[in-house]
Design a protein around this motif. Structure first.
Motif, short mmCIF file in Angstrom:
data_model
loop_
_atom_site.label_atom_id
_atom_site.label_comp_id
_atom_site.label_asym_id
_atom_site.label_seq_id
_atom_site.Cartn_x
_atom_site.Cartn_y
_atom_site.Cartn_z
N PRO A 1 0.80 -1.23 0.00
CA PRO A 1 0.00 0.00 0.00
C PRO A 1 0.84 1.28 0.00
CG PRO A 1 0.02 -0.99 2.19
CD PRO A 1 0.68 -1.97 1.27
N PHE A 2 2.13 1.15 0.19
CA PHE A 2 3.01 2.33 0.23
C PHE A 2 3.65 2.62 -1.13
CE2 PHE A 2 3.07 0.25 4.38
CZ PHE A 2 2.63 1.27 5.19
N ARG A 3 3.29 1.83 -2.14
CA ARG A 3 4.02 1.90 -3.41
C ARG A 3 3.96 3.27 -4.06
NH1 ARG A 3 4.18 -2.51 -8.38
NH2 ARG A 3 5.72 -1.35 -9.64
N ARG A 4 2.81 3.92 -4.02
CA ARG A 4 2.68 5.20 -4.72
C ARG A 4 3.67 6.23 -4.19
NH1 ARG A 4 -1.65 9.84 -3.83
NH2 ARG A 4 -1.13 11.18 -5.61
N TRP A 5 3.62 6.51 -2.90
CA TRP A 5 4.50 7.54 -2.35
C TRP A 5 5.94 7.07 -2.27
CZ3 TRP A 5 3.20 12.25 -2.66
CH2 TRP A 5 1.86 12.62 -2.57
N THR B 1 13.38 19.64 4.59
CA THR B 1 12.17 20.41 4.87
C THR B 1 10.92 19.55 4.77
OG1 THR B 1 13.25 22.40 3.99
CG2 THR B 1 10.86 22.45 4.22
N ALA B 2 10.83 18.78 3.68
CA ALA B 2 9.65 17.95 3.47
C ALA B 2 9.52 16.88 4.55
CB ALA B 2 9.70 17.31 2.09
N PHE B 3 10.62 16.22 4.87
CA PHE B 3 10.56 15.11 5.84
C PHE B 3 10.22 15.62 7.24
CE2 PHE B 3 12.45 12.11 8.86
CZ PHE B 3 11.81 10.95 8.48
N PHE C 1 9.00 8.07 4.57
CA PHE C 1 8.22 9.17 3.99
C PHE C 1 6.85 8.66 3.53
CE2 PHE C 1 6.92 12.58 1.26
CZ PHE C 1 7.56 13.71 1.75
N ALA C 2 6.83 7.49 2.90
CA ALA C 2 5.56 6.93 2.43
C ALA C 2 4.63 6.60 3.59
CB ALA C 2 5.82 5.68 1.59
N ASN D 1 10.76 5.79 15.34
CA ASN D 1 11.19 4.94 14.23
C ASN D 1 11.02 5.63 12.88
OD1 ASN D 1 12.16 2.71 15.59
ND2 ASN D 1 10.18 1.70 15.69
N LEU D 2 9.96 6.41 12.74
CA LEU D 2 9.81 7.19 11.51
C LEU D 2 10.97 8.16 11.35
CD1 LEU D 2 5.98 7.87 11.81
CD2 LEU D 2 7.07 6.58 9.97
N LEU D 3 11.36 8.79 12.44
CA LEU D 3 12.50 9.71 12.41
C LEU D 3 13.79 8.97 12.07
CD1 LEU D 3 13.83 12.47 12.99
CD2 LEU D 3 13.93 11.80 15.40
N MET D 4 14.02 7.84 12.75
CA MET D 4 15.27 7.10 12.54
C MET D 4 15.30 6.42 11.18
SD MET D 4 16.85 7.98 15.13
CE MET D 4 18.33 7.13 14.61
N GLY D 5 14.15 6.18 10.58
CA GLY D 5 14.14 5.64 9.24
C GLY D 5 14.64 6.64 8.20
#
Length: 354
Positions: free
Chosen positions: A107-111, A316-318, A182-183, A265-269
């Motif tokens: 489900p993450f493929r698009r982003w 900036t985006a992340f 990011f996705a 974990n999102l940050l460390m990824g």
């Protein structure tokens, strides 16, 4: 031409995936153009290798890093012995992991594809200006020297053949972690991405760690540092992302076992990739050339501007998206808490009435 074609294909892939919800037929086209872009980068890499093996010294980059007296293995190593070629190696390494991972992103493929395609398009754009395919021209005519300048003496070691490809594969794998993080932020799904990214986090940790060890042995043999490490800027550009990746793997274990550390974990990824991007800017722009044993020339001005743009946009985006999702999470928790309090008060009132 292969590099310009890759930049175009990656850009089309990004546009296709962005428009896919409105035009579903674009999904297959976007997936195909992303794959074709990677193949185009591979074509550029093979072309540069052919120029080195064939001693085509009319090309400036081949002249600067090639020599007829070198064995074929060292001629091939000339591909990544300079700044332009190492950028191409980075792009091909990241592209390889795109081919390996994109179909399994669910489900993450698009982003995931949007982020990955945008990054590869930017790298291809940098290579278009920081090109290893420029000719030695005098009055508009290519000049063919009888021999090349050859590799620096410190590079005439078997480690130059195996160390850079290994460590750049590790750098390429960091793109996978960033694109997944990011996705996940875009999809607001902070749980289901972990099983998908976990094997690639282990691959990145292992391959990058192996590359660091190789670099340590190489420096120990050639530079005589008196040990396996020195706080050289380029070495730190490799070490810091590896440490971040280790922390991410640890966080994956904790979230899987206890269901906590989701935001961390999102940050460390994303941090390993962002740290490497920032380190690349510091070491390849010429700012730290006097503080490093790795001699990289200053970048083409347009290529440097593209690198700075990619770095600023990525940061900036992340962090902007991570901050937005954190605020939304806090507000959602407050709403749930208020509802729970209201429900409890109502129950108490009913019990008193009874």
């Amino acid at each position: 031409y292969a590099i310009w074609l890759a930049a175009l294909l990656f850009s089309l892939a990004v546009v296709g995936w962005l428009l896919a919800p409105r035009f579903p037929f674009l999904k297959k086209a976007a997936a195909l153009t992303l794959n074709l872009g990677v193949i185009s980068l591979f074509g550029a890499f093979v072309s540069l290798g052919a120029l080195f093996v064939g001693n085509r010294f009319e090309y400036t980059y081949v002249f600067e890093h090639g020599d007829t007296g070198n064995a074929v293995a060292y001629r091939i190593a000339g591909i990544w012995s300079g700044q332009q070629g190492s950028f191409l190696l980075w792009a091909c390494s990241a592209g390889l992991f795109a081919l390996l991972t994109v179909r399994g992103t669910g489900p993450f493929r698009r982003w995931y594809s949007v982020v990955y395609g945008a990054f590869l398009a930017a790298l291809s754009g940098i290579l278009a200006f920081e090109s290893p395919f420029t000719l030695n021209l005098v009055a508009g005519t290519p000049v063919v020297p009888p021999n090349g300048a050859g590799l620096a003496p410190s590079l005439l070691n078997y480690w130059v053949i195996i160390h850079p490809p290994t460590i750049f594969l590790g750098f390429g794998a960091l793109t996978v972690l960033f694109a997944y993080a990011f996705a996940a932020l875009m999809e607001r799904d902070f749980d289901n991405w972990l099983p998908l990214v976990r094997p690639w986090a282990l691959v990145a940790l292992s391959v990058l760690g192996l590359g660091l060890c190789m670099g340590g042995f190489w420096a120990y043999e050639t530079l005589g540092w008196g040990g396996f490490w020195m706080w050289d800027p380029v070495e730190n550009v490799s070490l810091v992302p590896w440490l971040m990746t280790g922390a991410f793997v640890h966080g994956i274990v904790i979230q899987t076992a206890k269901g906590t550390k989701k935001t961390a974990n999102l940050l460390m990824g994303g941090l390993p990739f962002l740290c490497f991007l920032y380190g690349t800017f510091l070491t390849r722009s010429g700012f730290l050339s006097d503080a490093s044993v790795h001699s990289f020339a200053q970048m083409n001005r347009t290529a440097l501007q593209l690198l700075v743009g990619v770095m600023v946009l990525s940061l900036t985006a992340f962090f902007g998206l991570l901050g937005l999702r954190s605020i939304q999470k806090i507000r959602s928790a407050k709403v749930i808490g208020n509802r729970a309090e209201t429900s409890t008060e109502a129950e108490l009132g009913d019990s008193k009435a009874s």
